[in-house]
Write a protein that holds these residues in place. Structure first.
Motif, PDB file in Angstrom:
ATOM      1  N   ILE A 160      27.600 -17.395  50.264  1.00  0.00           N
ATOM      2  CA  ILE A 160      27.975 -17.810  48.913  1.00  0.00           C
ATOM      3  C   ILE A 160      27.957 -19.331  48.790  1.00  0.00           C
ATOM      4  CG2 ILE A 160      29.884 -17.870  47.252  1.00  0.00           C
ATOM      5  CD1 ILE A 160      30.548 -14.997  48.218  1.00  0.00           C
ATOM      6  N   MET A 161      28.498 -20.012  49.769  1.00  0.00           N
ATOM      7  CA  MET A 161      28.557 -21.470  49.719  1.00  0.00           C
ATOM      8  C   MET A 161      27.169 -22.086  49.755  1.00  0.00           C
ATOM      9  SD  MET A 161      31.618 -21.840  49.080  1.00  0.00           S
ATOM     10  CE  MET A 161      31.600 -23.605  48.933  1.00  0.00           C
ATOM     11  N   LEU A 162      26.216 -21.424  50.389  1.00  0.00           N
ATOM     12  CA  LEU A 162      24.839 -21.926  50.421  1.00  0.00           C
ATOM     13  C   LEU A 162      24.035 -21.464  49.203  1.00  0.00           C
ATOM     14  CD1 LEU A 162      24.096 -21.396  54.218  1.00  0.00           C
ATOM     15  CD2 LEU A 162      24.462 -23.566  53.041  1.00  0.00           C
ATOM     16  N   ASN A 163      24.689 -20.734  48.289  1.00  0.00           N
ATOM     17  CA  ASN A 163      24.075 -20.232  47.054  1.00  0.00           C
ATOM     18  C   ASN A 163      22.878 -19.323  47.301  1.00  0.00           C
ATOM     19  OD1 ASN A 163      25.775 -21.204  45.081  1.00  0.00           O
ATOM     20  ND2 ASN A 163      24.828 -23.223  45.123  1.00  0.00           N
ATOM     21  N   HIS A 164      22.863 -18.627  48.410  1.00  0.00           N
ATOM     22  CA  HIS A 164      21.796 -17.649  48.627  1.00  0.00           C
ATOM     23  C   HIS A 164      22.088 -16.370  47.862  1.00  0.00           C
ATOM     24  CE1 HIS A 164      20.605 -19.813  52.563  1.00  0.00           C
ATOM     25  NE2 HIS A 164      19.937 -20.270  51.539  1.00  0.00           N
ATOM     26  N   TYR A 165      23.300 -15.924  47.940  1.00  0.00           N
ATOM     27  CA  TYR A 165      23.734 -14.743  47.215  1.00  0.00           C
ATOM     28  C   TYR A 165      25.100 -15.081  46.648  1.00  0.00           C
ATOM     29  CZ  TYR A 165      20.297 -12.557  50.232  1.00  0.00           C
ATOM     30  OH  TYR A 165      19.151 -12.246  50.890  1.00  0.00           O
ATOM     31  N   SER A 166      25.179 -15.125  45.361  1.00  0.00           N
ATOM     32  CA  SER A 166      26.491 -15.433  44.799  1.00  0.00           C
ATOM     33  C   SER A 166      26.659 -14.740  43.459  1.00  0.00           C
ATOM     34  CB  SER A 166      26.683 -16.942  44.645  1.00  0.00           C
ATOM     35  OG  SER A 166      25.756 -17.467  43.745  1.00  0.00           O
ATOM     36  N   CYS A 167      27.870 -14.399  43.185  1.00  0.00           N
ATOM     37  CA  CYS A 167      28.242 -13.856  41.889  1.00  0.00           C
ATOM     38  C   CYS A 167      29.733 -14.061  41.741  1.00  0.00           C
ATOM     39  CB  CYS A 167      27.868 -12.380  41.784  1.00  0.00           C
ATOM     40  SG  CYS A 167      28.616 -11.362  43.043  1.00  0.00           S
ATOM     41  N   LEU A 168      30.185 -13.987  40.530  1.00  0.00           N
ATOM     42  CA  LEU A 168      31.608 -14.128  40.263  1.00  0.00           C
ATOM     43  C   LEU A 168      32.255 -12.755  40.291  1.00  0.00           C
ATOM     44  CD1 LEU A 168      31.380 -16.659  37.308  1.00  0.00           C
ATOM     45  CD2 LEU A 168      31.947 -17.148  39.697  1.00  0.00           C
ATOM     46  N   ILE A 169      33.448 -12.680  40.845  1.00  0.00           N
ATOM     47  CA  ILE A 169      34.155 -11.399  40.910  1.00  0.00           C
ATOM     48  C   ILE A 169      34.341 -10.822  39.512  1.00  0.00           C
ATOM     49  CG2 ILE A 169      36.488 -12.373  40.894  1.00  0.00           C
ATOM     50  CD1 ILE A 169      35.300  -9.368  42.988  1.00  0.00           C
ATOM     51  N   ASP A 170      34.533 -11.701  38.529  1.00  0.00           N
ATOM     52  CA  ASP A 170      34.696 -11.224  37.159  1.00  0.00           C
ATOM     53  C   ASP A 170      33.440 -10.522  36.643  1.00  0.00           C
ATOM     54  OD1 ASP A 170      37.256 -12.208  37.154  1.00  0.00           O
ATOM     55  OD2 ASP A 170      36.754 -14.035  36.038  1.00  0.00           O
ATOM     56  N   ASP A 171      32.272 -10.903  37.181  1.00  0.00           N
ATOM     57  CA  ASP A 171      31.011 -10.273  36.765  1.00  0.00           C
ATOM     58  C   ASP A 171      30.843  -8.880  37.352  1.00  0.00           C
ATOM     59  OD1 ASP A 171      30.390 -12.544  35.306  1.00  0.00           O
ATOM     60  OD2 ASP A 171      29.162 -13.405  36.911  1.00  0.00           O
ATOM     61  N   VAL A 172      31.285  -8.667  38.579  1.00  0.00           N
ATOM     62  CA  VAL A 172      31.075  -7.377  39.242  1.00  0.00           C
ATOM     63  C   VAL A 172      32.253  -6.421  39.079  1.00  0.00           C
ATOM     64  CG1 VAL A 172      29.461  -8.310  40.921  1.00  0.00           C
ATOM     65  CG2 VAL A 172      31.878  -8.201  41.494  1.00  0.00           C
ATOM     66  N   TYR A 173      33.400  -6.937  38.747  1.00  0.00           N
ATOM     67  CA  TYR A 173      34.604  -6.112  38.632  1.00  0.00           C
ATOM     68  C   TYR A 173      34.434  -4.924  37.680  1.00  0.00           C
ATOM     69  CZ  TYR A 173      39.524  -4.905  38.118  1.00  0.00           C
ATOM     70  OH  TYR A 173      40.710  -4.233  38.094  1.00  0.00           O
ATOM     71  N   PRO A 174      33.883  -5.109  36.471  1.00  0.00           N
ATOM     72  CA  PRO A 174      33.733  -3.956  35.569  1.00  0.00           C
ATOM     73  C   PRO A 174      32.837  -2.853  36.147  1.00  0.00           C
ATOM     74  CG  PRO A 174      33.405  -6.006  34.376  1.00  0.00           C
ATOM     75  CD  PRO A 174      33.469  -6.362  35.829  1.00  0.00           C
ATOM     76  N   TYR A 175      31.815  -3.239  36.898  1.00  0.00           N
ATOM     77  CA  TYR A 175      30.940  -2.246  37.529  1.00  0.00           C
ATOM     78  C   TYR A 175      31.711  -1.469  38.595  1.00  0.00           C
ATOM     79  CZ  TYR A 175      27.025  -4.736  35.368  1.00  0.00           C
ATOM     80  OH  TYR A 175      26.149  -5.312  34.481  1.00  0.00           O
TER      81      TYR A 175
END
Length: 163
Positions: free
Chosen positions: A9-24
């Motif tokens: 996540i810190m290297l921005n290879h794979y990142s998302c916000l928890i708020d984005d995935v929480y509803p799924y």
């Protein structure tokens, strides 16, 4: 190479916000809680050596019989025929890897049915593919043949060009 999720996540290879995935996650959790399937396989590399293809099956679950499934997370529900061809191909797998460290394989289980589990922020639903054999024969195998044809040599150019 990064070795932890934090480093990824810190290297921005794979990142998302928890708020984005929480509803799924909540949507999927509600479906799992209501239907209570028993997961038999999860994220399984599968192979069909006869036809020459492989992929990663999202899973096989016990739910009114043995069912192969693939999850599709989408903002809005949109079923695609290619999703049905994909699960049909997985259902025809001959082998699966059960120990990736030692590269050990076993026969892929024969499933009773296939389905696509559509997960949106508002709802999750399972679409059973009753005619998965037809999708395999009429859609997946022709697409596989066309893909393999890319390796055919180009014919020699024998045209006589006129300007």
């Amino acid at each position: 190479f990064p070795v932890t999720i934090y480093e990824l996540i810190m290297l921005n290879h794979y990142s998302c916000l928890i708020d984005d995935v929480y509803p799924y996650a909540i949507s999927l959790w509600k479906w799992l809680e209501k239907n209570n399937p028993t997961i038999v396989l999860s994220e399984s590399p599968v192979f069909n050596l006869t036809q020459g293809y492989a992929g990663t099956c999202d899973g096989v679950m016990e739910l009114d019989g043995l069912m192969l499934f693939d999850c599709k997370t989408q903002k809005d529900y949109s079923a695609q025929r290619s999703h049905f061809a994909q699960v049909a191909a997985y259902a025809h797998a001959e082998f699966t890897v059960y120990d990736s460290v030692n590269a050990l394989t076993r026969e892929f289980p024969k499933v009773d049915k296939c389905g696509v589990l559509y997960v949106t922020p508002e709802k999750t639903g399972l679409r059973i593919v009753d005619n998965w054999e037809e999708y395999y024969q009429s859609m997946f195998l022709p697409a596989l043949t066309a893909y393999k044809a890319r390796a055919l040599p180009m014919p020699k150019e024998q045209a006589q060009w006129v300007k």
